[in-house]
Design a protein around this motif. Structure first.
Motif, PDB file in Angstrom:
ATOM      1  N   ALA A 101      -3.197 -10.480  -9.089  1.00  0.00           N
ATOM      2  CA  ALA A 101      -1.981 -10.497  -8.275  1.00  0.00           C
ATOM      3  C   ALA A 101      -2.005 -11.552  -7.172  1.00  0.00           C
ATOM      4  O   ALA A 101      -0.957 -11.942  -6.663  1.00  0.00           O
ATOM      5  CB  ALA A 101      -1.760  -9.106  -7.651  1.00  0.00           C
ATOM      6  N   CYS A 114       0.693 -13.530  -2.452  1.00  0.00           N
ATOM      7  CA  CYS A 114       0.831 -12.470  -3.456  1.00  0.00           C
ATOM      8  C   CYS A 114       2.309 -12.279  -3.756  1.00  0.00           C
ATOM      9  O   CYS A 114       3.094 -11.987  -2.849  1.00  0.00           O
ATOM     10  CB  CYS A 114       0.221 -11.169  -2.933  1.00  0.00           C
ATOM     11  SG  CYS A 114       0.336  -9.786  -4.107  1.00  0.00           S
ATOM     12  N   GLN A 115       2.685 -12.478  -5.015  1.00  0.00           N
ATOM     13  CA  GLN A 115       4.083 -12.338  -5.429  1.00  0.00           C
ATOM     14  C   GLN A 115       4.401 -10.921  -5.895  1.00  0.00           C
ATOM     15  O   GLN A 115       5.561 -10.593  -6.124  1.00  0.00           O
ATOM     16  CB  GLN A 115       4.391 -13.325  -6.563  1.00  0.00           C
ATOM     17  CG  GLN A 115       4.131 -14.779  -6.214  1.00  0.00           C
ATOM     18  CD  GLN A 115       4.926 -15.254  -5.020  1.00  0.00           C
ATOM     19  OE1 GLN A 115       6.099 -14.908  -4.868  1.00  0.00           O
ATOM     20  NE2 GLN A 115       4.295 -16.039  -4.159  1.00  0.00           N
ATOM     21  N   HIS A 116       3.365 -10.086  -6.017  1.00  0.00           N
ATOM     22  CA  HIS A 116       3.536  -8.740  -6.564  1.00  0.00           C
ATOM     23  C   HIS A 116       3.686  -7.732  -5.433  1.00  0.00           C
ATOM     24  O   HIS A 116       3.008  -7.827  -4.418  1.00  0.00           O
ATOM     25  CB  HIS A 116       2.334  -8.374  -7.422  1.00  0.00           C
ATOM     26  CG  HIS A 116       2.484  -7.089  -8.157  1.00  0.00           C
ATOM     27  ND1 HIS A 116       3.031  -7.009  -9.414  1.00  0.00           N
ATOM     28  CD2 HIS A 116       2.156  -5.817  -7.804  1.00  0.00           C
ATOM     29  CE1 HIS A 116       3.031  -5.742  -9.810  1.00  0.00           C
ATOM     30  NE2 HIS A 116       2.508  -5.010  -8.856  1.00  0.00           N
ATOM     31  N   SER A 117       4.575  -6.770  -5.601  1.00  0.00           N
ATOM     32  CA  SER A 117       4.704  -5.664  -4.655  1.00  0.00           C
ATOM     33  C   SER A 117       4.114  -4.412  -5.285  1.00  0.00           C
ATOM     34  O   SER A 117       4.346  -4.123  -6.466  1.00  0.00           O
ATOM     35  CB  SER A 117       6.180  -5.426  -4.313  1.00  0.00           C
ATOM     36  OG  SER A 117       6.697  -6.527  -3.600  1.00  0.00           O
ATOM     37  N   ILE A 155      -3.171  -9.170   3.006  1.00  0.00           N
ATOM     38  CA  ILE A 155      -2.006  -9.581   2.217  1.00  0.00           C
ATOM     39  C   ILE A 155      -1.598  -8.470   1.260  1.00  0.00           C
ATOM     40  O   ILE A 155      -0.412  -8.145   1.120  1.00  0.00           O
ATOM     41  CB  ILE A 155      -2.322 -10.880   1.448  1.00  0.00           C
ATOM     42  CG1 ILE A 155      -2.469 -12.042   2.426  1.00  0.00           C
ATOM     43  CG2 ILE A 155      -1.237 -11.178   0.412  1.00  0.00           C
ATOM     44  CD1 ILE A 155      -2.998 -13.313   1.784  1.00  0.00           C
ATOM     45  N   LEU A 156      -2.581  -7.863   0.592  1.00  0.00           N
ATOM     46  CA  LEU A 156      -2.284  -6.787  -0.363  1.00  0.00           C
ATOM     47  C   LEU A 156      -1.653  -5.582   0.338  1.00  0.00           C
ATOM     48  O   LEU A 156      -0.753  -4.939  -0.211  1.00  0.00           O
ATOM     49  CB  LEU A 156      -3.561  -6.378  -1.093  1.00  0.00           C
ATOM     50  CG  LEU A 156      -4.176  -7.445  -2.010  1.00  0.00           C
ATOM     51  CD1 LEU A 156      -5.543  -7.000  -2.508  1.00  0.00           C
ATOM     52  CD2 LEU A 156      -3.253  -7.766  -3.176  1.00  0.00           C
ATOM     53  N   LYS A 157      -2.098  -5.295   1.540  1.00  0.00           N
ATOM     54  CA  LYS A 157      -1.506  -4.164   2.274  1.00  0.00           C
ATOM     55  C   LYS A 157      -0.083  -4.473   2.727  1.00  0.00           C
ATOM     56  O   LYS A 157       0.771  -3.590   2.741  1.00  0.00           O
ATOM     57  CB  LYS A 157      -2.399  -3.776   3.444  1.00  0.00           C
ATOM     58  CG  LYS A 157      -3.627  -2.998   3.003  1.00  0.00           C
ATOM     59  CD  LYS A 157      -4.316  -2.284   4.148  1.00  0.00           C
ATOM     60  CE  LYS A 157      -5.378  -1.318   3.609  1.00  0.00           C
ATOM     61  NZ  LYS A 157      -6.110  -0.642   4.699  1.00  0.00           N
ATOM     62  N   ARG A 158       0.170  -5.727   3.069  1.00  0.00           N
ATOM     63  CA  ARG A 158       1.543  -6.098   3.432  1.00  0.00           C
ATOM     64  C   ARG A 158       2.477  -5.976   2.230  1.00  0.00           C
ATOM     65  O   ARG A 158       3.693  -5.836   2.389  1.00  0.00           O
ATOM     66  CB  ARG A 158       1.579  -7.526   3.985  1.00  0.00           C
ATOM     67  CG  ARG A 158       1.006  -7.667   5.386  1.00  0.00           C
ATOM     68  CD  ARG A 158       1.481  -8.934   6.064  1.00  0.00           C
ATOM     69  NE  ARG A 158       1.002 -10.135   5.417  1.00  0.00           N
ATOM     70  CZ  ARG A 158      -0.149 -10.739   5.710  1.00  0.00           C
ATOM     71  NH1 ARG A 158      -0.941 -10.234   6.650  1.00  0.00           N
ATOM     72  NH2 ARG A 158      -0.511 -11.833   5.080  1.00  0.00           N
ATOM     73  N   LYS A 159       1.896  -6.013   1.034  1.00  0.00           N
ATOM     74  CA  LYS A 159       2.686  -5.884  -0.187  1.00  0.00           C
ATOM     75  C   LYS A 159       2.744  -4.442  -0.704  1.00  0.00           C
ATOM     76  O   LYS A 159       3.204  -4.203  -1.810  1.00  0.00           O
ATOM     77  CB  LYS A 159       2.105  -6.792  -1.278  1.00  0.00           C
ATOM     78  CG  LYS A 159       2.378  -8.275  -1.032  1.00  0.00           C
ATOM     79  CD  LYS A 159       3.866  -8.593  -1.146  1.00  0.00           C
ATOM     80  CE  LYS A 159       4.130 -10.068  -1.044  1.00  0.00           C
ATOM     81  NZ  LYS A 159       5.555 -10.399  -1.306  1.00  0.00           N
ATOM     82  N   GLY A 160       2.236  -3.495   0.089  1.00  0.00           N
ATOM     83  CA  GLY A 160       2.416  -2.091  -0.263  1.00  0.00           C
ATOM     84  C   GLY A 160       1.183  -1.318  -0.639  1.00  0.00           C
ATOM     85  O   GLY A 160       1.261  -0.108  -0.882  1.00  0.00           O
TER      86      GLY A 160
END
Length: 218
Positions: A141, A169-172, A199-204
């Motif tokens: 991701a 990261c383009q994935h949510s 970054i991954l946490k900002r994406k959910g």
């Protein structure tokens, strides 16, 4: 049956040897007992739980000796058979449920031009076969959007600046991917893992746990 025969012939032509000392072992990738006792150091790294994003990071060994040589030979000399050695190490992890409880596994990426030149991302070789053997979802991701210097070559003050705005990261992530296992070959100061986790946490993502082969950190 064919797979078994293939393995049998492989063992006859290329007898399995310990990746550390070259002594005879039962299967390819297996570390002999003396090497395993000396090199393996399974632990949660001190200081790897940071408010920035990472909920702790596990390491399998110290970044030293035979493990360091194995990582280097895979990454810089294309010795892909060392993937078997790392698979064996992952299978020896003493708390497997802490890893397999994740929803998805996300590898730290290489910059595309660097991956093209090398021919592979070492994290795919090291971790993907293990993930697939446990039925875990492999999700690349993250993207590295600008080239960076190797973190180990920099002073502590330079590492944060080097990695700044290097990943995207383009994935949510939603309910089906709340708990992420973030994987990389080595952990130095943890700046790369912390940046990716944030970054991954900002994406959910709700939790991001790290896993590396080796680290010099306690």
């Amino acid at each position: 049956m064919l797979k078994r025969l293939g393995e049998l012939w492989k063992n006859i032509i290329y007898p399995p040897r310990c990746p550390g000392c070259g002594s005879s072992v039962a299967v390819h990738g297996e570390w002999c007992s003396p090497c395993a006792a000396k090199l393996f150091h399974f632990r949660m790294l001190n200081g790897s739980r940071k408010r920035l994003g990472l909920d702790g990071c596990y390491a399998l060994a110290d970044y030293d000796g035979a493990v360091r040589r194995a990582v280097s030979r895979l990454k810089y000399h294309g010795k892909l058979h060392y993937g078997d050695a790392f698979f064996y190490m992952l299978e020896c992890f003493p708390w497997p449920e802490r890893l397999t409880a994740c929803d998805v596994i996300v590898p730290v990426p290489l910059y595309p031009a660097k991956e093209k030149k090398r021919g592979f991302n070492q994290n795919d070789i090291i971790f993907k076969p293990w993930a697939e053997s446990h039925g875990l979802v492999w999700m690349p991701a993250l993207q590295r959007v600008r080239p960076t210097a190797s973190q180990w070559s920099l002073q502590k003050a330079e590492r944060q600046e080097n990695i700044k705005r290097a990943f995207a990261c383009q994935h949510s992530f939603g309910r089906m991917a709340e708990h992420i296992l973030l994987v990389d070959d080595i952990y130095t100061t943890g700046v790369t893992m912390q940046t990716c986790a944030a970054i991954l946490k900002r994406k959910g993502a709700q939790t991001v746990t790290g896993l590396v082969i080796a680290s010099s950190a306690p």
